[in-house]
Design an enzyme around this catalytic site. Sequence first.
Site, PDB file in Angstrom:
ATOM      1  N   PRO A   1     -14.166  45.963  -1.212  1.00 54.54           N
ATOM      2  CA  PRO A   1     -13.324  45.946  -0.497  1.00 54.54           C
ATOM      3  C   PRO A   1     -12.488  47.509  -0.996  1.00 54.54           C
ATOM      4  O   PRO A   1     -12.316  47.716  -2.011  1.00 54.54           O
ATOM      5  CB  PRO A   1     -12.362  45.311  -1.117  1.00 54.54           C
ATOM      6  CG  PRO A   1     -13.769  44.279  -2.041  1.00 54.54           C
ATOM      7  CD  PRO A   1     -14.692  45.740  -2.298  1.00 54.54           C
ATOM      8  N   GLU A   2     -11.840  48.668  -0.440  1.00 54.59           N
ATOM      9  CA  GLU A   2     -10.693  49.627  -0.930  1.00 54.59           C
ATOM     10  C   GLU A   2      -9.704  49.616  -0.800  1.00 54.59           C
ATOM     11  O   GLU A   2      -9.380  48.045   0.070  1.00 54.59           O
ATOM     12  CB  GLU A   2     -11.806  50.606   0.252  1.00 54.59           C
ATOM     13  CG  GLU A   2     -12.859  51.130   0.246  1.00 54.59           C
ATOM     14  CD  GLU A   2     -13.260  52.470  -0.246  1.00 54.59           C
ATOM     15  OE1 GLU A   2     -12.610  53.346   0.568  1.00 54.59           O
ATOM     16  OE2 GLU A   2     -14.820  52.338   0.742  1.00 54.59           O
TER      17      GLU A   2
ATOM     18  N   LYS B   1      -6.130  49.454  -5.594  1.00 53.14           N
ATOM     19  CA  LYS B   1      -7.055  48.548  -5.399  1.00 53.14           C
ATOM     20  C   LYS B   1      -7.354  46.821  -6.054  1.00 53.14           C
ATOM     21  O   LYS B   1      -7.457  46.094  -6.035  1.00 53.14           O
ATOM     22  CB  LYS B   1      -8.468  48.313  -5.577  1.00 53.14           C
ATOM     23  CG  LYS B   1      -8.846  49.285  -4.773  1.00 53.14           C
ATOM     24  CD  LYS B   1     -10.103  50.085  -4.566  1.00 53.14           C
ATOM     25  CE  LYS B   1     -10.785  51.619  -5.644  1.00 53.14           C
ATOM     26  NZ  LYS B   1     -11.625  51.219  -5.087  1.00 53.14           N
TER      27      LYS B   1
ATOM     28  N   ARG C   1     -20.195  55.516  -6.909  1.00 49.27           N
ATOM     29  CA  ARG C   1     -21.068  56.630  -7.307  1.00 49.27           C
ATOM     30  C   ARG C   1     -21.935  57.059  -5.977  1.00 49.27           C
ATOM     31  O   ARG C   1     -22.070  58.373  -5.449  1.00 49.27           O
ATOM     32  CB  ARG C   1     -22.464  56.364  -8.407  1.00 49.27           C
ATOM     33  CG  ARG C   1     -21.162  56.332  -9.752  1.00 49.27           C
ATOM     34  CD  ARG C   1     -22.360  56.401 -10.818  1.00 49.27           C
ATOM     35  NE  ARG C   1     -23.620  55.509 -10.558  1.00 49.27           N
ATOM     36  CZ  ARG C   1     -24.249  55.011 -11.548  1.00 49.27           C
ATOM     37  NH1 ARG C   1     -24.692  55.882 -12.185  1.00 49.27           N
ATOM     38  NH2 ARG C   1     -25.380  54.626 -10.510  1.00 49.27           N
TER      39      ARG C   1
END
Length: 259
Positions: A2-3, A51, A248
């Site tokens: 989730p962003e 977030k 990453r």
Amino acid sequence: MPEGDAVHRAAARLRGALDGRVLTRSDFRVPKHATADLSGRAVVTTLSRGKHLLTRVEGDLTVHTHLRMDGSWQIQPAGRRTAPGDLVRLVLANEQWQAVGVRLGMVDLVRTADEARLVGHLGPDLLGPDWDPDEAVRRLRAAPDRTIGEALLDQRNLAGIGTIYRAETLFLRGIWPWKRVGEIEDLRGLVSLAQRLLEANKGHAGTVTTGDRRPANQTWVYGRAGRPCRRCGTRISRGEMGAQPQERLILWCADCQPR
Ligand SMILES: [Zn+2]
């Protein structure tokens, strides 16, 4: 993962189910707060900050949650049994609804007055009422030798971007992810584009950066490793960057985003 836009939507759903209603049950399934009981208190509201989610409860209390990798908040009619196998970390219920926090990466309970300890370090929230692109740029510029890819994920610079929006924003601006922050001329244009992408997606599930909502066509580079670039046909590259333990993954087009 989730962003910022997904967290923004989660906050809206929590507000719809909980705001102004008295909790009839709370169930913290985390060791630190296993004995906490918020029943009898009304929920004031839920805010998203980057977030993070902050659910404020009567009596100067804030429930702090973070979805991390694959957490979610599910809103159900009160009393429904949760699906077997769901790793429930927190339940907040009133007479009508229950909000079930599944696989939450973080569950904490603090004094509302202490919220700044949790989110005070965050840079401007891309979807917040206080979004401030100039402040985001100022924070980014403070470390000119960092790679832009790492700097965009650092929530202290600006809050809400994860690996999807990072990859998509850099592609759309033609920027190689390992380029140094100090070498990028139009940082303001870059952060403003990221903000517009999140804004455009906050009202619906999924991330569409191409303008095409068909499932296979939603992104330029994210999820498309090895597939041809939609602009130039070059195969999309996939790699990892930075020291952060989770976020990453980076995807890019070596031709559209040259060194
Ligand atoms: Zn390309």
